[in-house]
Design a protein around this motif. Structure first.
Motif, PDB file in Angstrom:
ATOM      1  N   MET A 136       8.506  -6.558   7.681  1.00  0.00           N
ATOM      2  CA  MET A 136       8.449  -6.084   6.293  1.00  0.00           C
ATOM      3  C   MET A 136       7.395  -6.934   5.577  1.00  0.00           C
ATOM      4  SD  MET A 136      10.774  -3.858   6.813  1.00  0.00           S
ATOM      5  CE  MET A 136      10.930  -3.152   5.179  1.00  0.00           C
ATOM      6  N   ASP A 137       6.118  -6.629   5.859  1.00  0.00           N
ATOM      7  CA  ASP A 137       5.082  -7.577   5.451  1.00  0.00           C
ATOM      8  C   ASP A 137       4.521  -7.339   4.057  1.00  0.00           C
ATOM      9  OD1 ASP A 137       3.388  -5.451   5.963  1.00  0.00           O
ATOM     10  OD2 ASP A 137       2.181  -6.471   7.472  1.00  0.00           O
ATOM     11  N   GLU A 138       5.128  -6.433   3.302  1.00  0.00           N
ATOM     12  CA  GLU A 138       4.945  -6.375   1.845  1.00  0.00           C
ATOM     13  C   GLU A 138       6.257  -5.927   1.232  1.00  0.00           C
ATOM     14  OE1 GLU A 138       1.582  -4.420   0.044  1.00  0.00           O
ATOM     15  OE2 GLU A 138       0.246  -4.957   1.711  1.00  0.00           O
ATOM     16  N   TRP A 139       6.791  -6.746   0.347  1.00  0.00           N
ATOM     17  CA  TRP A 139       8.008  -6.386  -0.376  1.00  0.00           C
ATOM     18  C   TRP A 139       8.030  -7.143  -1.694  1.00  0.00           C
ATOM     19  CZ3 TRP A 139      11.580 -10.120  -1.816  1.00  0.00           C
ATOM     20  CH2 TRP A 139      11.540 -11.353  -1.143  1.00  0.00           C
ATOM     21  N   GLY A 140       8.853  -6.672  -2.606  1.00  0.00           N
ATOM     22  CA  GLY A 140       9.018  -7.383  -3.873  1.00  0.00           C
ATOM     23  C   GLY A 140       9.104  -6.430  -5.044  1.00  0.00           C
ATOM     24  N   SER A 141       9.254  -6.995  -6.238  1.00  0.00           N
ATOM     25  CA  SER A 141       9.336  -6.200  -7.460  1.00  0.00           C
ATOM     26  C   SER A 141       7.939  -5.802  -7.916  1.00  0.00           C
ATOM     27  CB  SER A 141      10.037  -6.993  -8.561  1.00  0.00           C
ATOM     28  OG  SER A 141       9.341  -8.201  -8.848  1.00  0.00           O
ATOM     29  N   TRP A 142       7.872  -4.628  -8.538  1.00  0.00           N
ATOM     30  CA  TRP A 142       6.604  -4.140  -9.078  1.00  0.00           C
ATOM     31  C   TRP A 142       6.914  -3.466 -10.409  1.00  0.00           C
ATOM     32  CZ3 TRP A 142       2.345  -2.146  -5.326  1.00  0.00           C
ATOM     33  CH2 TRP A 142       1.146  -1.969  -6.021  1.00  0.00           C
ATOM     34  N   TYR A 143       6.390  -4.058 -11.483  1.00  0.00           N
ATOM     35  CA  TYR A 143       6.662  -3.558 -12.833  1.00  0.00           C
ATOM     36  C   TYR A 143       5.383  -3.034 -13.478  1.00  0.00           C
ATOM     37  CZ  TYR A 143      10.652  -6.667 -11.978  1.00  0.00           C
ATOM     38  OH  TYR A 143      11.739  -7.298 -11.426  1.00  0.00           O
ATOM     39  N   ASP A 144       5.525  -2.481 -14.665  1.00  0.00           N
ATOM     40  CA  ASP A 144       4.345  -2.104 -15.430  1.00  0.00           C
ATOM     41  C   ASP A 144       3.515  -3.358 -15.704  1.00  0.00           C
ATOM     42  OD1 ASP A 144       5.309   0.509 -15.512  1.00  0.00           O
ATOM     43  OD2 ASP A 144       6.346   0.190 -17.427  1.00  0.00           O
TER      44      ASP A 144
END
Length: 514
Positions: free
Chosen positions: A316-324
């Motif tokens: 899972m080599d890109e994960w995380g929160s993504w907001y405006d």
């Protein structure tokens, strides 16, 4: 009177039974160790994006900001404290427009290009192959290099690997030596493209699988410096890429990369704000986070069928929160603030990854500094450690620990508006230090929870740390850099039973004394 007493006794017995039935119990089976939690589950990701590298961690050797050969001492020191095991570079989407020859030789002579993916700003190639390996060596980390499939070629990737790893006499090995590095670089992982379903070429999985087979034929290194080769897989809940790749690729193929980002709204457009949110977006974010387990389970099922010998990893080599984007910032720089919500989001990911450590042998949060769900935020000569940084630091005992089966009995459901999720998340492992470690998350934003720990044996106590705050969007700022940080936490056993009182919206990591 007699009837009244009997009724009272019966009522008390019923209440006691009800209380026992409602008791939240965390059960750990220490006698049945599972797979090792690979340290690379705590991997990092640094892309040529915004100030994720330039200004954020690279300031150049002539900067007045204290640095070692251009890399900021304070940032490197903070990352070393996380025991960063692995760094992925140069992208991301940027990897598929990166040509490695433009990032070697004297920095003053390197070409300046436009970073067309991220903000349309100049890319001066000051950070290239030699600088990257200097960083990972300063960190004591492993190197994950992402090759260019989108605008590159089999020849370009093969020659980059030769430049990095060749030991004897060759033109490329001599060029590396001319540029200041006699000894080959140690390349631990090499990816053939990134997000080839999207920014890496908008390919179909069948087309990419054929391209991978062709390119991988020519990716050769000395046997003692052979990286693990990673194929670009799917994203979100997609399984098609895993199915096609695991059926059709055999050579130089060790893992499939998968990407999963969390949006409060669950939608790409109108993701939601990083701060100033209500409890409805608190729970929607955390509930969407837990959906990553669904995609892991579905992709693992395909791998178990097509790869029963467990050779392939699911990275899972890109994960995380993504907001405006942060108002007033360049939207292409992916600047966002980092709060307590992000720390819980990270801990929930860790607990899921631990539960699937047989296949999930690497993950890389996006990203390390100043971009998306960053560990560290910098401005000029100052830095702050984010709540996400503290979550990573609290979980360092789980690196290379042996996972233990864990279940939560009578786990209450946390519900707000249209969203529901389990209130408690738990993970357990036997650390390399010999201690039994427990990671707990109370996702409920308003209610504390009391848990009983069952190890099948008497427990004396547990000591560790807690991360929580009064506000859901509590954050560290350059004016108040320590507004939220871990604090000591302790639980004592009564008659061999350990009771842990978890505050609302909290992460607790404990070492259990038996």
């Amino acid at each position: 009177m007699k009837k009244h007493l009997l009724a009272l006794v019966a009522g008390l017995a019923l209440s006691a039974a009800s209380f026992a039935a409602d008791e939240i119990k965390v059960v750990v089976d220490a006698a049945k160790p599972g797979p090792v939690i690979h340290r690379n589950i705590y991997g990092q990701f640094a892309e040529h994006l915004g100030t994720g590298i330039y200004e954020g961690i690279w300031v150049g050797p002539d900067s007045k900001i204290p640095n070692v050969r251009g890399w900021r001492k304070d940032v490197v020191g903070a990352l070393k404290n996380l025991k960063v095991p692995l760094v992925r570079w140069p992208g991301g989407c940027f990897a598929d427009e990166y040509h490695w020859r433009e990032g070697i030789g004297p920095r003053s002579k390197r070409p300046v290009k436009v970073n067309t993916h991220w903000g349309g700003v100049p890319e001066n190639n000051a950070v290239g192959t030699h600088e990257f390996f200097d960083l990972v060596e300063q960190l004591g980390a492993e190197a994950y290099v992402n090759g260019n499939m989108g605008t590159g070629s089999a020849q370009e990737m093969a020659e980059w690997l030769e430049y990095m790893t060749a030991e004897g006499k060759s033109t490329l090995a001599d060029l590396r030596r001319k540029n200041g590095r006699d000894k080959p670089f140690r390349v631990h992982y090499f990816a053939v493209g990134n997000e080839t379903w999207g920014c890496g070429g908008n390919m179909r999985p069948e087309y990419y699988a054929d391209l991978y087979r062709q390119v991988a034929t020519f990716l050769k290194t000395p046997e003692n410096n052979r990286p693990l080769f990673i194929a670009s897989g799917g994203n979100d809940q997609d399984t098609k890429w895993t199915e096609v790749l695991s059926k059709n690729v055999r050579w130089n193929f060790d893992a499939i990369a998968h990407h999963y980002y969390t949006f409060p709204s669950g939608k790409w457009e109108g993701k939601g704000p990083a701060v100033g949110f209500g409890e409805d977006q608190w729970i929607s974010t955390l509930a969407n986070t837990l959906n990553i387990e669904k995609t892991i389970v579905k992709n693992k099922a395909i791998l178990d069928q097509n790869d029963p010998k467990m050779r392939l990893g699911l990275y899972m080599d890109e994960w995380g929160s993504w907001y405006d984007p942060e108002p007033g910032s360049n939207p292409g720089f992916l600047v966002q603030r980092n709060t307590l919500r992000d720390a819980l989001l990270a801990a929930l990911h860790f607990n899921v990854f631990h539960a699937h450590a047989d296949r999930v042998r690497m993950s890389n949060i996006a990203q390390m500094v100043n971009v998306l769900q960053a560990m560290i935020l910098t401005t000029k000569d100052k830095l702050i450690l984010t709540p996400t940084y503290h979550a990573f630091e609290m979980y360092t005992p789980f690196q290379d620990a042996t996972s233990l089966p864990v279940s939560v009995q009578n786990n209450p459901t946390y519900s707000v508006a249209a969203h529901s999720m389990p209130t408690i998340s738990a993970t357990a492992a036997q650390g390399k230090d010999g201690k039994l470690w427990l990671g707990l998350v109370n996702a409920d934003a308003t209610k504390p929870q009391e848990l009983t720990l069952d190890l099948g044996a008497a427990v004396k106590s547990a000591k560790g740390r807690i991360l929580t705050a009064a506000a859901m969007d509590a954050e560290n700022s350059f004016k108040a850099p320590n507004a939220i940080k871990p604090e000591p936490f302790e639980a004592q056993a009564v008659n061999g039973k350990l009771v842990v009182k978890l505050p609302a919206k909290a992460i607790v990591v404990l070492a259990v004394e038996r």
